[in-house]
Scaffold this motif. Structure first.
Motif, PDB file in Angstrom:
ATOM      1  N   ALA A  60      27.812  56.322 -30.940  1.00 23.07           N
ATOM      2  CA  ALA A  60      26.673  56.952 -31.614  1.00 23.07           C
ATOM      3  C   ALA A  60      26.341  56.267 -32.934  1.00 23.07           C
ATOM      4  O   ALA A  60      25.228  56.419 -33.452  1.00 23.07           O
ATOM      5  N   LEU A  61      27.286  55.501 -33.485  1.00 26.36           N
ATOM      6  CA  LEU A  61      27.060  54.825 -34.762  1.00 26.36           C
ATOM      7  C   LEU A  61      26.396  53.463 -34.610  1.00 26.36           C
ATOM      8  O   LEU A  61      25.888  52.918 -35.591  1.00 26.36           O
ATOM      9  N   ILE A  62      26.382  52.919 -33.423  1.00 25.49           N
ATOM     10  CA  ILE A  62      25.875  51.553 -33.235  1.00 25.49           C
ATOM     11  C   ILE A  62      24.470  51.375 -33.814  1.00 25.49           C
ATOM     12  O   ILE A  62      24.224  50.414 -34.548  1.00 25.49           O
ATOM     13  N   PRO A  74      26.268  43.496 -41.067  1.00 27.19           N
ATOM     14  CA  PRO A  74      27.595  42.879 -40.905  1.00 27.19           C
ATOM     15  C   PRO A  74      28.484  43.614 -39.898  1.00 27.19           C
ATOM     16  O   PRO A  74      29.198  42.981 -39.123  1.00 27.19           O
ATOM     17  N   GLN A  75      28.425  44.931 -39.898  1.00 30.36           N
ATOM     18  CA  GLN A  75      29.253  45.696 -38.967  1.00 30.36           C
ATOM     19  C   GLN A  75      28.733  45.572 -37.533  1.00 30.36           C
ATOM     20  O   GLN A  75      29.520  45.510 -36.593  1.00 30.36           O
ATOM     21  N   LEU A  76      27.415  45.533 -37.370  1.00 26.97           N
ATOM     22  CA  LEU A  76      26.860  45.367 -36.026  1.00 26.97           C
ATOM     23  C   LEU A  76      27.244  44.004 -35.453  1.00 26.97           C
ATOM     24  O   LEU A  76      27.713  43.912 -34.309  1.00 26.97           O
ATOM     25  N   GLU A 118      34.319  61.222 -36.666  1.00 27.17           N
ATOM     26  CA  GLU A 118      34.677  61.522 -38.057  1.00 27.17           C
ATOM     27  C   GLU A 118      35.582  60.438 -38.642  1.00 27.17           C
ATOM     28  O   GLU A 118      35.414  60.039 -39.793  1.00 27.17           O
ATOM     29  N   ALA A 119      36.531  59.956 -37.847  1.00 20.37           N
ATOM     30  CA  ALA A 119      37.432  58.892 -38.315  1.00 20.37           C
ATOM     31  C   ALA A 119      36.651  57.618 -38.605  1.00 20.37           C
ATOM     32  O   ALA A 119      36.918  56.925 -39.597  1.00 20.37           O
ATOM     33  N   CYS A 120      35.693  57.301 -37.759  1.00 23.27           N
ATOM     34  CA  CYS A 120      34.870  56.109 -37.979  1.00 23.27           C
ATOM     35  C   CYS A 120      34.019  56.259 -39.238  1.00 23.27           C
ATOM     36  O   CYS A 120      33.898  55.316 -40.032  1.00 23.27           O
ATOM     37  N   SER A 156      33.039  54.904 -44.839  1.00 20.12           N
ATOM     38  CA  SER A 156      32.823  55.369 -46.215  1.00 20.12           C
ATOM     39  C   SER A 156      33.831  54.729 -47.164  1.00 20.12           C
ATOM     40  O   SER A 156      33.510  54.453 -48.322  1.00 20.12           O
ATOM     41  N   GLN A 157      35.033  54.472 -46.684  1.00 21.96           N
ATOM     42  CA  GLN A 157      36.047  53.812 -47.506  1.00 21.96           C
ATOM     43  C   GLN A 157      35.681  52.357 -47.793  1.00 21.96           C
ATOM     44  O   GLN A 157      36.205  51.752 -48.710  1.00 21.96           O
ATOM     45  N   LYS A 158      34.760  51.830 -46.998  1.00 22.61           N
ATOM     46  CA  LYS A 158      34.240  50.477 -47.222  1.00 22.61           C
ATOM     47  C   LYS A 158      32.942  50.518 -48.040  1.00 22.61           C
ATOM     48  O   LYS A 158      32.274  49.509 -48.200  1.00 22.61           O
ATOM     49  N   GLY A 159      32.564  51.722 -48.474  1.00 25.54           N
ATOM     50  CA  GLY A 159      31.343  51.883 -49.254  1.00 25.54           C
ATOM     51  C   GLY A 159      30.098  52.030 -48.408  1.00 25.54           C
ATOM     52  O   GLY A 159      28.987  51.921 -48.906  1.00 25.54           O
ATOM     53  N   ILE A 160      30.263  52.286 -47.107  1.00 20.89           N
ATOM     54  CA  ILE A 160      29.131  52.434 -46.186  1.00 20.89           C
ATOM     55  C   ILE A 160      29.012  53.905 -45.829  1.00 20.89           C
ATOM     56  O   ILE A 160      29.850  54.455 -45.107  1.00 20.89           O
ATOM     57  N   LEU A 161      27.971  54.539 -46.346  1.00 19.85           N
ATOM     58  CA  LEU A 161      27.757  55.964 -46.087  1.00 19.85           C
ATOM     59  C   LEU A 161      26.664  56.117 -45.043  1.00 19.85           C
ATOM     60  O   LEU A 161      25.504  55.751 -45.301  1.00 19.85           O
ATOM     61  N   LEU A 162      27.042  56.621 -43.893  1.00 16.57           N
ATOM     62  CA  LEU A 162      26.080  56.815 -42.799  1.00 16.57           C
ATOM     63  C   LEU A 162      25.910  58.299 -42.531  1.00 16.57           C
ATOM     64  O   LEU A 162      26.868  59.070 -42.672  1.00 16.57           O
ATOM     65  N   PRO A 163      24.710  58.696 -42.112  1.00 17.58           N
ATOM     66  CA  PRO A 163      24.528  60.102 -41.721  1.00 17.58           C
ATOM     67  C   PRO A 163      25.265  60.365 -40.406  1.00 17.58           C
ATOM     68  O   PRO A 163      25.428  59.450 -39.588  1.00 17.58           O
ATOM     69  N   LYS A 164      25.707  61.569 -40.227  1.00 17.25           N
ATOM     70  CA  LYS A 164      26.340  61.933 -38.963  1.00 17.25           C
ATOM     71  C   LYS A 164      25.257  62.005 -37.895  1.00 17.25           C
ATOM     72  O   LYS A 164      24.288  62.746 -38.065  1.00 17.25           O
ATOM     73  N   PRO A 165      25.416  61.226 -36.834  1.00 18.68           N
ATOM     74  CA  PRO A 165      24.369  61.234 -35.771  1.00 18.68           C
ATOM     75  C   PRO A 165      24.349  62.553 -35.001  1.00 18.68           C
ATOM     76  O   PRO A 165      25.274  63.282 -34.953  1.00 18.68           O
TER      77      PRO A 165
END
Length: 123
Positions: A7-9, A15-17, A107-109, A114-123
């Motif tokens: 769901a995060l893709i 960079p993560q993609l 949630e773990a992902c 977030s620990q890498k400074g990447i804040l994404l909304p929960k899909p």
């Protein structure tokens, strides 16, 4: 190595993609079956599931205008250094593709990102 929750893709930064593509490609190639704590669950499922996951990554890359090698769309392809698989049994798409990609894994992902400074909304 890590496979992000599917769901995060669509939400992953560039960079993560692109990293996800490299990791899926590596797992499809010489990495298939090699022990790694974070992705060992992948090897308990048919190889075709990894192909299906990689297709999600490839589709998102193409949606963003990237041009991954079209050979990766072939389920028998394992990279430039390995021969094609001789055969593979197609499987229906499930949601999630991997049962391990449940709400707790999402949630773990999100926490990992977030620990890498990447804040994404929960899909």
């Amino acid at each position: 190595m890590r496979l992000w929750h599917e769901a995060l893709i669509p939400l992953l930064p560039r960079p993560q993609l692109l990293g996800q593509h490299r990791e899926a490609a590596a797992l499809r190639g010489k990495g298939w079956g090699k022990k790694h704590a974070t992705v060992d669950y992948v090897f308990t499922h048919p190889y075709y599931k990894l192909f299906q996951f990689h297709l999600l990554v490839l589709a998102e890359m193409e949606r963003r205008g990237y041009a991954p090698d079209p050979l990766w769309h072939d389920p028998l392809y394992r990279g430039k250094k390995l021969p094609l698989l001789e055969t593979i049994k197609p499987l229906p798409v499930t949601h999630p593709l991997y049962p391990e990609h449940d709400d707790a894994y999402l949630e773990a992902c999100l926490l990992n990102l977030s620990q890498k400074g990447i804040l994404l909304p929960k899909p």
